[in-house]
Design a protein around this motif. Structure first.
Motif, PDB file in Angstrom:
ATOM      1  N   LEU A  46     -92.093 -21.318   2.840  1.00 57.45           N
ATOM      2  CA  LEU A  46     -90.670 -20.774   3.159  1.00 57.45           C
ATOM      3  C   LEU A  46     -89.926 -20.446   1.691  1.00 57.45           C
ATOM      4  O   LEU A  46     -89.227 -19.464   1.853  1.00 57.45           O
ATOM      5  CB  LEU A  46     -89.797 -21.742   3.908  1.00 57.45           C
ATOM      6  N   PHE A  47     -90.245 -21.086   0.849  1.00 56.85           N
ATOM      7  CA  PHE A  47     -89.479 -20.957  -0.574  1.00 56.85           C
ATOM      8  C   PHE A  47     -90.320 -20.492  -1.825  1.00 56.85           C
ATOM      9  O   PHE A  47     -89.988 -20.379  -2.526  1.00 56.85           O
ATOM     10  CB  PHE A  47     -88.771 -22.336  -0.986  1.00 56.85           C
ATOM     11  N   LEU A  48     -91.627 -20.617  -1.304  1.00 57.21           N
ATOM     12  CA  LEU A  48     -92.596 -20.176  -2.660  1.00 57.21           C
ATOM     13  C   LEU A  48     -93.544 -19.094  -1.661  1.00 57.21           C
ATOM     14  O   LEU A  48     -93.382 -19.159  -0.463  1.00 57.21           O
ATOM     15  CB  LEU A  48     -93.495 -21.409  -3.181  1.00 57.21           C
ATOM     16  N   GLN A  49     -94.081 -18.181  -2.562  1.00 52.56           N
ATOM     17  CA  GLN A  49     -95.232 -17.396  -2.031  1.00 52.56           C
ATOM     18  C   GLN A  49     -96.089 -18.225  -1.230  1.00 52.56           C
ATOM     19  O   GLN A  49     -96.788 -19.319  -1.499  1.00 52.56           O
ATOM     20  CB  GLN A  49     -96.088 -16.712  -3.104  1.00 52.56           C
ATOM     21  N   PRO A  50     -96.473 -17.657   0.060  1.00 49.80           N
ATOM     22  CA  PRO A  50     -97.638 -18.414   0.732  1.00 49.80           C
ATOM     23  C   PRO A  50     -98.775 -19.003   0.195  1.00 49.80           C
ATOM     24  O   PRO A  50     -99.227 -20.014   0.330  1.00 49.80           O
ATOM     25  CB  PRO A  50     -97.911 -17.427   2.105  1.00 49.80           C
ATOM     26  N   SER A 196     -89.260 -14.297   1.435  1.00 47.90           N
ATOM     27  CA  SER A 196     -88.294 -13.820   0.683  1.00 47.90           C
ATOM     28  C   SER A 196     -86.975 -14.006   1.046  1.00 47.90           C
ATOM     29  O   SER A 196     -86.235 -14.218   0.154  1.00 47.90           O
ATOM     30  CB  SER A 196     -88.737 -12.175   0.432  1.00 47.90           C
ATOM     31  N   PHE A 197     -86.709 -14.026   2.255  1.00 50.30           N
ATOM     32  CA  PHE A 197     -85.470 -14.394   2.939  1.00 50.30           C
ATOM     33  C   PHE A 197     -84.903 -15.596   2.572  1.00 50.30           C
ATOM     34  O   PHE A 197     -83.896 -15.895   1.836  1.00 50.30           O
ATOM     35  CB  PHE A 197     -85.296 -14.033   4.419  1.00 50.30           C
ATOM     36  N   SER A 201     -82.356 -16.835  -0.591  1.00 54.48           N
ATOM     37  CA  SER A 201     -81.036 -17.417   0.058  1.00 54.48           C
ATOM     38  C   SER A 201     -80.912 -18.790  -0.897  1.00 54.48           C
ATOM     39  O   SER A 201     -79.780 -19.146  -1.139  1.00 54.48           O
ATOM     40  CB  SER A 201     -81.288 -18.037   1.579  1.00 54.48           C
ATOM     41  N   LEU A 202     -82.173 -19.626  -1.042  1.00 50.69           N
ATOM     42  CA  LEU A 202     -82.041 -20.708  -1.834  1.00 50.69           C
ATOM     43  C   LEU A 202     -81.444 -20.209  -3.367  1.00 50.69           C
ATOM     44  O   LEU A 202     -80.643 -21.084  -3.943  1.00 50.69           O
ATOM     45  CB  LEU A 202     -83.475 -21.262  -2.145  1.00 50.69           C
ATOM     46  N   SER A 203     -81.790 -19.273  -3.957  1.00 54.55           N
ATOM     47  CA  SER A 203     -81.543 -18.621  -5.028  1.00 54.55           C
ATOM     48  C   SER A 203     -79.861 -18.310  -5.042  1.00 54.55           C
ATOM     49  O   SER A 203     -79.199 -18.713  -6.040  1.00 54.55           O
ATOM     50  CB  SER A 203     -82.022 -17.465  -5.567  1.00 54.55           C
ATOM     51  N   ALA A 206     -78.010 -21.610  -5.031  1.00 48.99           N
ATOM     52  CA  ALA A 206     -77.931 -22.281  -6.228  1.00 48.99           C
ATOM     53  C   ALA A 206     -76.705 -21.503  -7.450  1.00 48.99           C
ATOM     54  O   ALA A 206     -76.201 -22.081  -7.995  1.00 48.99           O
ATOM     55  CB  ALA A 206     -79.402 -22.168  -7.006  1.00 48.99           C
ATOM     56  N   GLN A 207     -76.998 -20.212  -7.151  1.00 47.96           N
ATOM     57  CA  GLN A 207     -75.947 -19.439  -7.785  1.00 47.96           C
ATOM     58  C   GLN A 207     -74.512 -19.323  -7.540  1.00 47.96           C
ATOM     59  O   GLN A 207     -73.586 -19.685  -8.297  1.00 47.96           O
ATOM     60  CB  GLN A 207     -76.416 -18.166  -8.203  1.00 47.96           C
ATOM     61  N   SER A 208     -74.230 -19.328  -6.271  1.00 49.46           N
ATOM     62  CA  SER A 208     -73.144 -19.159  -5.701  1.00 49.46           C
ATOM     63  C   SER A 208     -72.228 -20.404  -5.282  1.00 49.46           C
ATOM     64  O   SER A 208     -70.933 -20.467  -5.252  1.00 49.46           O
ATOM     65  CB  SER A 208     -72.705 -17.999  -4.533  1.00 49.46           C
TER      66      SER A 208
END
Length: 737
Positions: A46-50, A196-197, A201-203, A206-208
């Motif tokens: 879900l958070f890295l490339q498959p 990618s979603f 979303s995780l990025s 982390a940023q906002s």
């Protein structure tokens, strides 16, 4: 096959198949292992490339196969404990691979230089991940040297985890980069997908969200540290307050119920046999009550067997249907068994054991004295005191009392008549055992002829009281009643006297319903209230606590000493790559918070802390420092590249956010199936799993906020030190002028 060979009228059936229990536990652990692996793969996908997630998880079989090879080399068996070790390490073994792959992915994403970017990404975290794995190996190292109590059975966990972690270093540093060399980054503008979603979303999170909170925590760093310390103190009070209970080894219901009946030594065999039959009948009636309570037609007791029986003891064992097929525990059914029993007067002790695992006695008080009567009196007082505690049952002592006996002593009048103690004993023996008067040869055999009282008289105690004794004299005809020349005293005999260091000892033992009260609380109460009063009456009496209490003291003392050594070794392993004395302390600051997280995890799940939880907490100490080490190493790299220290600290959390979250999430979800398991087979292993998973979860928050705040504080002290030195130099210049 064997049944076909049996003669007519003889049948053969299986009473209890322990292999089925082992198979069930192995299947359970394998199922949980597969479920954990799938969850880890899903989280990473879900958070890295498959593809990246696949190669990270693909390293797990390599680590496991390498470990199995080492186990075979060292003759370590595959059993319930070693299989649990594989599940425990499942989420941990991918941590360095995640950090390595994530660094390679991020570097490639930024530089777009193919293999060279992958290599540089791997190198960035190589030192931190290697030493992070080493700290985890160090944390499991003390288990190899556990030799006391139940904890010694978990040595194999340490061996399995250490081998897995060693092979994970090899895989993540040599094999994984080769798989990632052809990795490509998704170009901007391509059609988004689920991966990618989640990644974006995780990025964004982390940023906002995380970054503003981090900046606030750094700005109010002393308030941040104070808040964490308050949390630490509050969490620490969960155990003293009783919200989280500590039980050295909890009761885990079994698939068997064992009953042990002990009768006084003079008991006739028929009495013991009749009581054993009553126990059997009461046991079979459990089936009726189970059907009535559950509304089913199931017989919960499959077999009930009288295992052994003699004049003074009987042992029975009931085999229940598997715990997965019934809704009531064996502990509850053992209570039913007791309730079904009629009055059974004259028994010495009757105990029921419906628990699996460690067989030690919850309460075992050993008294020591030279005077037997002192031991008897003190034992009775302690047993009476134990009866006042709710949840204490099967109270007994280890006095092996014999039947009634008569002691004959020479009286003063008998001594004046010239007969001695030995002569008196000889005549009594001849009267009841017999005096040899003749030997008759019959073929090859020699027959001895004895003269003694008739059998009917030998069986009557009155015969002894009315016996006449021959007195010494020239004519040999003088006689006197035994009651004149001797005194007869009736008392209870002893079959066996137990001695330790030449002193007589007796143990007072009892079982405890640990769901209602902790054995430690009972022991502490006995120490402070009952024993001082007994010692005041009997100054020569000494005592110590044996059984489970002794195991607890020995195990916890060993773990405490080895834990301190482990922390020093972790500090040294961190100081080497960081080349600092302060930064290892900052990194290790997450350890106490991880331990508090483990305690809170037990509170959330509603499980008491046990020795298995403590062993899990020791292992946790090496696991939780990994993310902090990677974070601090990232700060040091950017400082070496010319980035101001505080700017590097502020950026480190955001930059390493994905790696920190993923390593914690994979460790947690890898153990999640085992935490949710309700079967008996999993109950032994859940405390350790809860300690590790919740400890890592809470340590993640500490890593993301407290570690950067502590870095800022150390920089504050450095600046204060610089300022003091500058003021000192200025003052020296003024004095010289």
């Amino acid at each position: 096959n064997k049944k076909a060979e049996l003669p007519e009228g003889v049948s053969l059936s299986t009473w209890g198949d322990r292999s089925e229990v082992l198979k069930g536990r192995i299947e359970l652990l394998l199922r949980n292992g597969v479920q954990g692996s799938i969850l880890v793969l899903i989280i990473l996908s879900l958070f890295l490339q498959p593809r990246l997630a696949f190669w990270v998880v693909a390293g797990v079989p390599f680590c496991f196969l390498g470990t199995l090879f080492m186990m075979d080399t060292l003759s370590l068996s595959i059993n319930v404990i070693s299989l649990f070790a594989f599940i425990l390490v499942l989420g941990i073994v991918v941590d360095d691979a995640i950090v390595t792959a994530e660094s390679a992915y991020a570097t490639l994403e930024h530089e777009q230089q193919g293999v060279n970017s992958v290599i540089r990404g791997v190198r960035k975290v190589a030192v931190a991940t290697v030493f992070g794995v080493i700290t985890t190996m160090i944390a499991f190292l003390p288990m190899l040297f556990l030799t006391e109590g139940i904890s010694r059975f978990f040595k194999v966990i340490s061996a399995v985890v250490i081998f897995c972690l060693f092979f994970s270093i090899v895989e993540s540093k040599l094999i994984l980069p080769a798989h990632l060399r052809n990795m490509t980054i998704k170009k901007t503008g391509e059609k988004p997908n689920l991966q990618s979603f989640f990644n974006q979303s995780l990025s964004r999170f982390a940023q906002s969200i995380y970054q503003p909170f981090l900046h606030l925590a750094l700005k109010k760093r002393y308030i941040t540290i104070s808040c964490f310390l308050v949390f630490l103190l509050l969490a620490k009070q969960l155990i003293p307050s009783g919200l989280v209970r500590f039980i050295f080894f909890p009761n885990v219901p079994s698939d068997y119920i064992s009953v042990d009946l002990q009768m006084p030594p003079e008991t006739a065999y028929k009495t013991t046999h009749d009581y054993a039959l009553l126990l059997q009948e009461a046991g079979w009636r459990i089936n009726e009550k189970y059907r009535k309570v559950t509304g089913t037609d199931i017989n919960v007791i499959e077999n009930l067997q009288l295992l052994s029986e003699n004049d003074t003891s009987a042992e029975l064992k009931a085999a229940l249907i598997p715990s997965t097929d019934r809704s009531i525990t064996s502990v509850e059914m053992a209570k039913w068994w007791r309730e079904n029993l009629p009055e059974m007067p004259g028994i010495k002790s009757l105990s029921f054991d419906a628990n699996a695992g460690h067989p030690s006695i919850p309460i075992d008080i050993q008294l020591e004295a030279d005077d037997l009567e002192t031991l008897r009196t003190a034992a009775v007082e302690i047993k009476n005191a134990l009866r006042d505690y709710s949840g204490v049952f099967d109270i007994r002592d280890t006095f092996d009392a014999g039947g009634k006996e008569i002691n004959v002593h020479l009286s003063a009048q008998g001594e004046s008549m010239g007969i001695g103690q030995a002569e008196l004993a000889r005549q009594i023996r001849q009267a009841f055992f017999g005096a040899e008067i003749q030997r008759v040869q019959r073929g090859r055999h020699e027959v001895r002829v004895y003269a003694r009282y008739p059998e009917a008289e030998r069986e009557q105690l009155q015969t002894l009281h009315e016996m006449w004794v021959r007195l010494p004299g020239e004519d040999g005809q003088s006689i006197a009643p035994l009651s004149v020349v001797g005194t007869l005293t009736e008392q209870e005999g002893i079959n066996k006297i137990t001695r330790i260091d030449r002193h007589r000892v007796v143990n007072i033992q009892a079982n405890v319903d640990k769901s209602r009260i902790e054995p430690d609380k009972i022991i502490e109460s006995i120490k402070t209230s009952t024993l001082p009063q007994i010692l005041e009456k009997h100054p020569s009496l000494e005592y110590r606590f044996a059984g489970e209490s002794e195991d607890e003291d020995a195990s916890l003392n060993v773990l405490y000493i080895k834990g301190l050594v482990m922390l020093m070794m972790i500090y040294a392993a961190l100081a080497i790559p960081l080349k600092s004395y302060i930064q290892p302390v900052i990194i290790m600051s997450v350890i106490p918070f991880g331990l508090m997280g483990a305690i809170i995890g037990h509170f959330i799940v509603g499980l008491e802390i046990s020795i298995l939880s403590v062993i899990g907490m020791m292992a946790l100490a090496g696991i939780v420092v990994n993310d902090s080490l990677v974070l601090v190493d990232y700060i040091n790299q950017h400082v070496r590249d010319g980035t101001p220290f505080r700017e590097a600290v502020a950026k480190s959390g955001v930059r390493r956010f994905r790696a920190v979250i993923l390593t914690s999430a994979t460790t947690f979800v890898g153990l999640l199936p085992l935490q949710l398991e309700t079967s008996i087979q999993a109950q032994f292993l859940k405390p350790m799993a809860i300690s590790v998973s919740f400890g890592v979860l809470f340590a993640t928050i500490v890593t993301l906020f407290l570690v950067p705040a502590l870095c800022y504080v150390t920089d504050d002290f450095k600046n204060i030190g610089k300022l003091i030195r500058q003021k000192g130099r200025q003052l020296m210049k003024v004095q010289k002028i």
